[in-house]
Design a protein around this motif. Sequence first.
Motif, short mmCIF file in Angstrom:
data_model
loop_
_atom_site.label_atom_id
_atom_site.label_comp_id
_atom_site.label_asym_id
_atom_site.label_seq_id
_atom_site.Cartn_x
_atom_site.Cartn_y
_atom_site.Cartn_z
N ARG A 59 -14.87 2.32 -16.43
CA ARG A 59 -13.48 2.53 -16.84
C ARG A 59 -13.33 3.88 -17.55
NH1 ARG A 59 -13.76 -2.93 -18.36
NH2 ARG A 59 -13.72 -2.52 -20.61
N LEU A 60 -14.31 4.19 -18.40
CA LEU A 60 -14.25 5.46 -19.13
C LEU A 60 -14.39 6.65 -18.18
CD1 LEU A 60 -16.47 4.62 -22.25
CD2 LEU A 60 -13.98 4.49 -22.02
N GLU A 61 -15.28 6.52 -17.21
CA GLU A 61 -15.50 7.62 -16.27
C GLU A 61 -14.24 7.91 -15.45
OE1 GLU A 61 -18.40 8.83 -12.51
OE2 GLU A 61 -18.68 6.93 -13.56
N SER A 62 -13.63 6.83 -14.93
CA SER A 62 -12.45 7.03 -14.08
C SER A 62 -11.20 7.34 -14.92
CB SER A 62 -12.21 5.78 -13.23
OG SER A 62 -11.96 4.66 -14.05
N SER A 138 -7.67 4.86 -7.76
CA SER A 138 -8.86 4.75 -6.93
C SER A 138 -9.75 3.61 -7.37
CB SER A 138 -9.66 6.06 -6.99
OG SER A 138 -10.14 6.28 -8.30
N ALA A 139 -9.58 3.16 -8.61
CA ALA A 139 -10.42 2.08 -9.11
C ALA A 139 -9.90 0.72 -8.71
CB ALA A 139 -10.51 2.16 -10.64
N SER A 140 -8.65 0.61 -8.35
CA SER A 140 -8.05 -0.67 -7.92
C SER A 140 -8.21 -1.76 -8.96
CB SER A 140 -8.67 -1.13 -6.60
OG SER A 140 -8.39 -0.23 -5.59
N MET A 141 -8.11 -1.40 -10.23
CA MET A 141 -8.25 -2.41 -11.28
C MET A 141 -6.93 -3.07 -11.59
SD MET A 141 -11.24 -2.96 -12.69
CE MET A 141 -11.02 -3.29 -14.42
N SER A 142 -5.83 -2.37 -11.46
CA SER A 142 -4.53 -2.95 -11.74
C SER A 142 -3.55 -2.43 -10.71
CB SER A 142 -4.07 -2.59 -13.16
OG SER A 142 -3.94 -1.18 -13.28
#
Length: 454
Positions: A59-62, A138-142
């Motif tokens: 999460r921190l990286e993205s 790009s992370a598709s987290m939310s």
Amino acid sequence: MNRFVFTLLAALLLPVSLVYAQDDCNHVTSSLEMLPCSEAEKKSADAQLNLSYKQLMSRLESGYRADPALGAEFAAKVKESQRAWLKLRDANCPLEAFEIETGMPAHVFAVNSCIARMSRERSLYLDKIAPALASDKSASMSPASGACPSEEFAPFLKAFSANSESQRRLTAMTVKSLVLKPVAGKDRSTFEPSTSGVSGATFNYPLMAAITPGKTPGVEIEEVDDSHVNVVDKRAGNSNVKIFNFSRQACWVLEGIEDWSISEKDLVATESPGMSRAENFCYQRAEALGGLGSLEQYRLTAELIEASLENFVCAAESGDAQASLSAASLSLSQMASQLETPKVEALFKAASKIPRGALAYATFFCIGNSTDYNGPCLHPKQAEEQVIRAIKMGSTEAMIYLASTFEAGDLGTKDMSRALACYQMAADKDPQAMEQLKRLGSLGTEPIKASHCI
């Protein structure tokens, strides 16, 4: 002396005190089970902690791509904090077990339970750090554009399960994936859960069929806490249960998938030549899932045992004696659903081709399809025929069993000479039979040929 007394009390009271454990070992009722259970809990909690840590770093990286220097500073603080916390945990847990003698099972159990508890608490803490950073597209987290279907879980789940795109959009970039894997170095029927972090982008969507909470049969919703909910999907049957783990972040997201099925690639199609490919797979699944269920360490214990019975019945369609015996025995074990009497009798009949099966069939003739019958043998003649059949196949156990029935008259005939003959037949194969032979001899029973047994 105080330490000794405390250790003794811990050993005596441990099965009771487990009720108060925060982890999944509250089912343990025997001190023999406590160590493997606590080891499994510690291992599982450590795996979850590692995954939570990796997800936070991702999460921190993205989330700090626009300012990598600040992101690196944040990540460094997390690493420093984690190292300090690990030292605290590893120093704190032996302190909790200080009054129990080091090396005693109760001491190891207490330390393992403490580590598991603290690791789970730390996982929850890490999950709550910087959840908003998961909004990177790009992370598709939310959901994109902040379009969260709902803050309430029930309407969220309905929207999530509606189609592939929703599921892809609302799945974490790293998902805790649990699958059943064969244990290296053991027979192929021994499996254990294996957990790893998997990229959400690699899944084949949809992951689940549409769900309307409260209205979809075969689906159970488990609320773990305000921020975690599990969806148990049994629609594909007990052999293919999946559990979906959701957590509340910027929006509800899928963060874990537990697949409690066994893949065909881990099975052998021709292990038992007398069975078809499908029956071979059924038999291996029955043994593997039953082995996991018998440990009583997993939340799906009942489903695993039911799956074992269903697969043994499937394998028994081949007429295989061992599969038939396993199915009938499990049906009468009170651990799984009880099959109808004609089906159980047919299974025992098929099982009677092997010694243990014939002996079990004899028991069926005595008690029927009952788990609590205490009266006299219902069909003593047929029962005796099956015991003799087992003896002719070389079963020492059957020889001793028939001897005891002749001695006590359990099958309607009390015959001390035949009892002596049966013990004589088994004496050179089993120490127990030799002891019984000496006992009857001391009572004045005359020697008799072993062949008189049957």
